[in-house]
Design a protein around this motif. Sequence first.
Motif, PDB file in Angstrom:
ATOM      1  N   SER A 194      17.864  61.310 -52.625  1.00  0.00           N
ATOM      2  CA  SER A 194      16.591  62.006 -52.677  1.00  0.00           C
ATOM      3  C   SER A 194      15.499  61.106 -52.098  1.00  0.00           C
ATOM      4  N   SER A 195      14.504  61.721 -51.504  1.00  0.00           N
ATOM      5  CA  SER A 195      13.364  60.948 -50.992  1.00  0.00           C
ATOM      6  C   SER A 195      12.392  60.595 -52.113  1.00  0.00           C
ATOM      7  N   LEU A 196      12.587  61.155 -53.318  1.00  0.00           N
ATOM      8  CA  LEU A 196      11.697  60.901 -54.441  1.00  0.00           C
ATOM      9  C   LEU A 196      11.966  59.527 -55.050  1.00  0.00           C
ATOM     10  N   PHE A 197      10.896  58.817 -55.476  1.00  0.00           N
ATOM     11  CA  PHE A 197      11.055  57.561 -56.211  1.00  0.00           C
ATOM     12  C   PHE A 197      11.827  57.873 -57.490  1.00  0.00           C
ATOM     13  N   ASN A 198      12.717  56.982 -57.891  1.00  0.00           N
ATOM     14  CA  ASN A 198      13.560  57.224 -59.058  1.00  0.00           C
ATOM     15  C   ASN A 198      12.856  56.749 -60.329  1.00  0.00           C
ATOM     16  N   PHE A 199      12.092  57.652 -60.959  1.00  0.00           N
ATOM     17  CA  PHE A 199      11.431  57.354 -62.229  1.00  0.00           C
ATOM     18  C   PHE A 199      12.399  57.503 -63.401  1.00  0.00           C
ATOM     19  N   GLU A 200      13.647  57.936 -63.144  1.00  0.00           N
ATOM     20  CA  GLU A 200      14.629  58.119 -64.211  1.00  0.00           C
ATOM     21  C   GLU A 200      15.092  56.781 -64.775  1.00  0.00           C
ATOM     22  N   GLY A 201      15.554  56.820 -66.019  1.00  0.00           N
ATOM     23  CA  GLY A 201      16.150  55.649 -66.638  1.00  0.00           C
ATOM     24  C   GLY A 201      15.174  54.855 -67.483  1.00  0.00           C
ATOM     25  N   PHE A 202      15.643  53.698 -67.917  1.00  0.00           N
ATOM     26  CA  PHE A 202      14.921  52.819 -68.832  1.00  0.00           C
ATOM     27  C   PHE A 202      13.828  52.046 -68.092  1.00  0.00           C
ATOM     28  N   TYR A 203      12.685  51.824 -68.747  1.00  0.00           N
ATOM     29  CA  TYR A 203      11.606  51.030 -68.169  1.00  0.00           C
ATOM     30  C   TYR A 203      10.876  50.262 -69.266  1.00  0.00           C
ATOM     31  N   VAL A 204      10.274  49.147 -68.878  1.00  0.00           N
ATOM     32  CA  VAL A 204       9.433  48.341 -69.771  1.00  0.00           C
ATOM     33  C   VAL A 204       8.193  47.936 -68.983  1.00  0.00           C
ATOM     34  N   GLY A 205       7.128  47.588 -69.715  1.00  0.00           N
ATOM     35  CA  GLY A 205       5.931  47.161 -69.019  1.00  0.00           C
ATOM     36  C   GLY A 205       4.849  46.700 -69.969  1.00  0.00           C
ATOM     37  N   GLY A 206       3.703  46.422 -69.382  1.00  0.00           N
ATOM     38  CA  GLY A 206       2.542  45.985 -70.133  1.00  0.00           C
ATOM     39  C   GLY A 206       1.342  46.842 -69.790  1.00  0.00           C
ATOM     40  N   SER A 207       0.374  46.869 -70.716  1.00  0.00           N
ATOM     41  CA  SER A 207      -0.808  47.695 -70.486  1.00  0.00           C
ATOM     42  C   SER A 207      -2.069  46.977 -70.952  1.00  0.00           C
ATOM     43  N   LEU A 208      -3.181  47.336 -70.326  1.00  0.00           N
ATOM     44  CA  LEU A 208      -4.524  46.915 -70.720  1.00  0.00           C
ATOM     45  C   LEU A 208      -5.362  48.174 -70.834  1.00  0.00           C
ATOM     46  N   GLY A 209      -6.265  48.184 -71.808  1.00  0.00           N
ATOM     47  CA  GLY A 209      -7.078  49.370 -71.938  1.00  0.00           C
ATOM     48  C   GLY A 209      -8.284  49.169 -72.810  1.00  0.00           C
ATOM     49  N   PHE A 210      -9.003  50.245 -73.002  1.00  0.00           N
ATOM     50  CA  PHE A 210     -10.131  50.245 -73.919  1.00  0.00           C
ATOM     51  C   PHE A 210     -10.188  51.617 -74.561  1.00  0.00           C
ATOM     52  N   GLY A 211     -10.836  51.676 -75.704  1.00  0.00           N
ATOM     53  CA  GLY A 211     -10.906  52.944 -76.408  1.00  0.00           C
ATOM     54  C   GLY A 211     -12.003  52.962 -77.435  1.00  0.00           C
TER      55      GLY A 211
END
Length: 175
Positions: free
Chosen positions: A36-53
Amino acid sequence: MTLSRTLMIGAALALMTSSAGAADLLTQGADPIYQSSLFNFEGFYVGGSLGFGSLPVSNRVGTVGVVVGTNFALTEGILAGVEFQGDAVWNNSGFTGLDGLFLGKLGGYITDETLIYGTGGLGWVDDESSYALGLGIEQALTDSISVRGEGMATGGLGGGFDGGQLKASVLWHMN
Protein backbone atom coordinates in the motif's frame (compact mmCIF):
# COMPACT_ATOMS: atom_id res chain seq x y z
CA MET A 1 9.90 -49.15 -31.41
CA THR A 2 7.09 -50.75 -29.50
CA LEU A 3 4.10 -48.90 -28.23
CA SER A 4 4.97 -49.51 -24.58
CA ARG A 5 8.50 -48.22 -25.10
CA THR A 6 7.18 -45.11 -26.90
CA LEU A 7 4.78 -44.46 -24.00
CA MET A 8 7.60 -44.83 -21.45
CA ILE A 9 9.84 -42.38 -23.34
CA GLY A 10 6.94 -39.92 -23.68
CA ALA A 11 6.17 -40.18 -19.96
CA ALA A 12 9.83 -39.63 -19.06
CA LEU A 13 10.02 -36.54 -21.30
CA ALA A 14 6.82 -35.15 -19.78
CA LEU A 15 8.17 -35.71 -16.27
CA MET A 16 11.48 -33.98 -17.06
CA THR A 17 9.68 -31.03 -18.67
CA SER A 18 7.43 -30.50 -15.63
CA SER A 19 10.44 -30.81 -13.29
CA ALA A 20 12.27 -28.13 -15.25
CA GLY A 21 9.24 -25.86 -14.95
CA ALA A 22 9.12 -26.46 -11.20
CA ALA A 23 12.80 -25.55 -10.93
CA ASP A 24 12.02 -22.23 -12.65
CA LEU A 25 9.44 -21.49 -9.96
CA LEU A 26 12.10 -21.86 -7.28
CA THR A 27 14.59 -19.52 -8.94
CA GLN A 28 12.05 -16.78 -9.79
CA GLY A 29 10.73 -16.50 -6.23
CA ALA A 30 7.26 -15.70 -5.05
CA ASP A 31 5.09 -13.01 -6.56
CA PRO A 32 5.58 -9.66 -4.83
CA ILE A 33 3.14 -8.92 -2.00
CA TYR A 34 0.82 -5.95 -2.47
CA GLN A 35 2.35 -2.81 -0.95
CA SER A 36 0.00 0.00 0.00
CA SER A 37 1.13 3.57 -0.58
CA LEU A 38 -0.30 4.48 2.85
CA PHE A 39 2.06 4.96 5.84
CA ASN A 40 1.70 1.94 8.13
CA PHE A 41 0.15 3.34 11.33
CA GLU A 42 -0.82 -0.25 12.30
CA GLY A 43 0.80 -2.08 15.18
CA PHE A 44 2.46 -1.15 18.46
CA TYR A 45 3.88 2.34 19.10
CA VAL A 46 5.48 4.31 21.94
CA GLY A 47 6.35 7.96 22.30
CA GLY A 48 6.56 11.11 24.34
CA SER A 49 4.38 14.19 24.58
CA LEU A 50 4.50 17.82 25.72
CA GLY A 51 1.43 19.89 26.33
CA PHE A 52 -0.51 22.39 28.32
CA GLY A 53 -4.00 22.44 29.69
CA SER A 54 -6.54 23.79 32.11
CA LEU A 55 -7.62 21.38 34.82
CA PRO A 56 -10.19 22.79 35.60
CA VAL A 57 -10.33 25.79 33.30
CA SER A 58 -8.83 28.28 35.77
CA ASN A 59 -5.87 26.04 36.76
CA ARG A 60 -3.33 26.28 33.91
CA VAL A 61 -0.76 23.48 33.81
CA GLY A 62 2.02 22.03 31.68
CA THR A 63 2.40 18.32 30.94
CA VAL A 64 5.15 15.96 29.90
CA GLY A 65 4.22 12.35 29.29
CA VAL A 66 4.42 8.97 27.65
CA VAL A 67 2.14 7.44 25.04
CA VAL A 68 1.77 3.67 24.46
CA GLY A 69 -0.73 2.11 22.07
CA THR A 70 -1.61 -0.10 19.18
CA ASN A 71 -3.64 0.40 16.00
CA PHE A 72 -5.27 -2.09 13.66
CA ALA A 73 -6.85 -1.66 10.22
CA LEU A 74 -10.60 -1.99 9.83
CA THR A 75 -10.32 -1.32 6.08
CA GLU A 76 -7.58 -0.03 3.76
CA GLY A 77 -8.07 3.55 4.96
CA ILE A 78 -9.77 3.24 8.38
CA LEU A 79 -7.93 2.45 11.65
CA ALA A 80 -9.02 1.74 15.20
CA GLY A 81 -6.77 1.58 18.24
CA VAL A 82 -6.30 1.63 21.98
CA GLU A 83 -3.86 3.84 23.86
CA PHE A 84 -2.59 4.83 27.30
CA GLN A 85 -1.40 8.39 27.97
CA GLY A 86 0.38 9.13 31.24
CA ASP A 87 1.45 12.67 32.14
CA ALA A 88 3.39 14.42 34.86
CA VAL A 89 1.65 17.75 35.54
CA TRP A 90 3.18 20.99 36.83
CA ASN A 91 2.21 24.62 37.34
CA ASN A 92 4.04 27.75 38.60
CA SER A 93 4.52 26.12 42.02
CA GLY A 94 6.09 22.95 40.58
CA PHE A 95 4.99 19.32 40.21
CA THR A 96 1.28 18.87 41.00
CA GLY A 97 0.55 15.22 40.17
CA LEU A 98 0.08 12.51 37.59
CA ASP A 99 -2.71 12.03 35.06
CA GLY A 100 -3.52 8.85 33.16
CA LEU A 101 -6.05 8.12 30.41
CA PHE A 102 -7.04 4.87 28.69
CA LEU A 103 -8.38 5.82 25.27
CA GLY A 104 -10.01 4.28 22.22
CA LYS A 105 -9.29 5.76 18.76
CA LEU A 106 -11.00 5.69 15.39
CA GLY A 107 -9.58 7.47 12.36
CA GLY A 108 -8.93 7.59 8.67
CA TYR A 109 -6.28 8.66 6.18
CA ILE A 110 -6.63 12.10 4.62
CA THR A 111 -3.39 11.65 2.61
CA ASP A 112 -0.98 8.70 2.22
CA GLU A 113 0.98 9.87 5.28
CA THR A 114 -1.61 11.79 7.33
CA LEU A 115 -4.19 10.35 9.71
CA ILE A 116 -7.04 12.22 11.40
CA TYR A 117 -8.81 10.60 14.35
CA GLY A 118 -11.24 10.95 17.20
CA THR A 119 -10.43 9.65 20.65
CA GLY A 120 -12.24 9.09 23.91
CA GLY A 121 -11.82 7.27 27.17
CA LEU A 122 -11.57 7.19 30.94
CA GLY A 123 -8.88 7.74 33.54
CA TRP A 124 -7.66 10.15 36.19
CA VAL A 125 -7.20 13.87 35.60
CA ASP A 126 -6.34 16.28 38.40
CA ASP A 127 -6.75 13.45 40.98
CA GLU A 128 -10.33 12.83 39.85
CA SER A 129 -11.98 9.97 37.94
CA SER A 130 -12.52 11.57 34.56
CA TYR A 131 -13.45 11.13 30.93
CA ALA A 132 -11.88 12.68 27.85
CA LEU A 133 -13.04 13.30 24.27
CA GLY A 134 -10.83 14.72 21.56
CA LEU A 135 -9.52 14.99 18.04
CA GLY A 136 -6.04 14.61 16.62
CA ILE A 137 -3.98 14.62 13.46
CA GLU A 138 -0.85 12.52 12.91
CA GLN A 139 1.79 12.95 10.21
CA ALA A 140 4.44 10.41 9.19
CA LEU A 141 8.02 11.73 9.06
CA THR A 142 10.01 8.56 8.28
CA ASP A 143 9.18 4.84 7.85
CA SER A 144 8.69 4.47 11.62
CA ILE A 145 8.45 7.98 13.17
CA SER A 146 5.40 10.24 13.24
CA VAL A 147 4.34 13.46 14.98
CA ARG A 148 0.87 14.43 16.07
CA GLY A 149 -1.18 17.20 17.60
CA GLU A 150 -4.16 16.41 19.79
CA GLY A 151 -6.79 18.36 21.67
CA MET A 152 -9.02 16.86 24.35
CA ALA A 153 -11.82 18.12 26.55
CA THR A 154 -11.95 16.52 30.01
CA GLY A 155 -14.48 16.32 32.78
CA GLY A 156 -15.20 14.51 36.02
CA LEU A 157 -17.44 11.44 35.81
CA GLY A 158 -21.06 12.48 36.16
CA GLY A 159 -20.37 16.11 35.24
CA GLY A 160 -19.82 18.28 32.22
CA PHE A 161 -16.54 19.29 30.62
CA ASP A 162 -14.44 21.33 33.05
CA GLY A 163 -10.99 21.24 31.48
CA GLY A 164 -8.97 20.53 28.41
CA GLN A 165 -5.49 19.92 27.08
CA LEU A 166 -3.46 20.34 23.92
CA LYS A 167 -0.51 18.02 23.24
CA ALA A 168 2.21 17.47 20.68
CA SER A 169 3.73 13.97 20.51
CA VAL A 170 6.53 12.14 18.72
CA LEU A 171 5.78 8.43 18.16
CA TRP A 172 7.89 5.44 17.15
CA HIS A 173 5.90 2.78 15.25
CA MET A 174 7.31 -0.73 15.68
CA ASN A 175 5.55 -2.44 12.78
